[in-house]
Write an enzyme that holds these catalytic residues in place. Structure first.
Site, PDB file in Angstrom:
ATOM      1  N   GLY A 121       0.762  -1.244   0.000  1.00 53.86           N
ATOM      2  CA  GLY A 121       0.000   0.000   0.000  1.00 53.86           C
ATOM      3  C   GLY A 121       0.789   1.287   0.000  1.00 53.86           C
ATOM      4  CG  ASN A 179       2.010   3.394  -5.654  1.00 53.62           C
ATOM      5  OD1 ASN A 179       2.528   4.425  -6.049  1.00 53.62           O
ATOM      6  ND2 ASN A 179       2.510   2.194  -5.900  1.00 53.62           N
ATOM      7  CE  LYS A 192     -13.554 -11.172 -12.770  1.00 49.38           C
ATOM      8  NZ  LYS A 192     -12.425 -10.506 -12.060  1.00 49.38           N
ATOM      9  CG  MET A 201      -1.966  -8.097  -6.900  1.00 51.38           C
ATOM     10  SD  MET A 201      -1.019  -7.161  -8.141  1.00 51.38           S
ATOM     11  CE  MET A 201      -0.316  -8.495  -9.086  1.00 51.38           C
ATOM     12  NE  ARG A 202     -10.533 -10.526  -7.390  1.00 49.52           N
ATOM     13  CZ  ARG A 202     -10.458 -11.853  -7.455  1.00 49.52           C
ATOM     14  NH1 ARG A 202      -9.458 -12.487  -6.892  1.00 49.52           N
ATOM     15  NH2 ARG A 202     -11.380 -12.536  -8.101  1.00 49.52           N
ATOM     16  CG  LEU A 203      -7.997  -9.259 -15.266  1.00 49.86           C
ATOM     17  CD1 LEU A 203      -8.311 -10.355 -16.276  1.00 49.86           C
ATOM     18  CD2 LEU A 203      -7.583  -7.985 -15.978  1.00 49.86           C
ATOM     19  CG  ASN A 221      -3.980  -0.881 -13.192  1.00 52.64           C
ATOM     20  OD1 ASN A 221      -3.956  -1.146 -12.002  1.00 52.64           O
ATOM     21  ND2 ASN A 221      -3.197  -1.484 -14.079  1.00 52.64           N
ATOM     22  CG  HIS A 254       1.308  -2.263 -15.671  1.00 57.08           C
ATOM     23  ND1 HIS A 254       0.961  -3.474 -15.103  1.00 57.08           N
ATOM     24  CD2 HIS A 254       2.272  -2.526 -16.573  1.00 57.08           C
ATOM     25  CE1 HIS A 254       1.687  -4.433 -15.652  1.00 57.08           C
ATOM     26  NE2 HIS A 254       2.497  -3.885 -16.547  1.00 57.08           N
TER      27      HIS A 254
END
Length: 198
Positions: A11, A13, A64, A89-91, A106, A108
């Site tokens: 965490g 960020n 989901k 860490m999930r779509l 997001n 990356h």
């Protein structure tokens, strides 16, 4: 109206966003943390910073869509207007994407479209390339495929170890993410055209 951060890890960020939003008196503040990992370090940061946090365990849901419906109910209840994925860490699936068209972004750790997915820092370091970096992009249904908002390059020096390079990437993240979020919420960055099916 405010900002929710989704995170799965330590965490750093998330904490940087909270500090910058308060120091710079953003018109919209980080008012919620959503985490999918019980015991993640980001939860301790949220507690220390006084930001409400909720854990949703995906394995507790049949699919989901059910998971995201519960998350969406909380976002709606809290008046969330923006969702920032910072080490989440999930779509993201259709339930959240349709509720927040082009309002989910997001972070990356590569210069997309290079090195998508997990372990992007390691992929870039071992490839090898001379320059990698960090990207903030709008989220769509793909894996790190949404429209790019901004990028910050990071050079891989011959003397860099993986650990040193990772530290440089994290410093770049802490610079790029708050700057980009602030520009978005103040309208300095325009949103893409809405998808036809939303």
């Amino acid at each position: 109206m405010s900002i929710a951060v989704f995170a799965s890890g330590s965490g750093s960020n998330f904490e940087e966003l909270v500090h910058r939003s308060r120091e710079e008196n953003w018109p919209e503040q980080v008012t919620l943390l959503v985490c999918d990992k019980p015991g993640a370090g980001v939860l301790e940061r949220a507690d220390r910073l006084g930001v409400p946090a909720r854990v949703f365990e995906p394995k507790s849901y049949p699919d989901k869509a059910a998971y995201e419906r519960d998350v969406l109910a909380l976002l709606t209840e809290r008046g969330i207007r923006w969702v920032v994925l910072a080490g989440y860490m999930r779509l993201v699936g259709p339930t959240l994407l349709k509720a927040y068209p082009w309002r989910i972004i997001n972070l990356h750790p590569s210069l997309l479209p290079a090195f998508k997915g997990k372990q992007a820092i390691e992929q870039a370091f071992h490839h090898p390339v001379k320059i990698s970096g960090v990207t903030v992009h709008f989220v769509d249904e793909g894996l790190d495929t949404g429209p790019i908002i901004d990028q910050l390059p990071v050079r891989i020096e011959p003397a860099d170890t993986l650990e040193r390079f990772a530290e440089k990437i994290h410093r770049a993240e802490h610079e790029l993410l708050p700057r980009t979020v602030r520009r978005l919420i103040t309208g300095e960055i325009p949103l893409p055209d809405q998808p036809a099916d939303l």
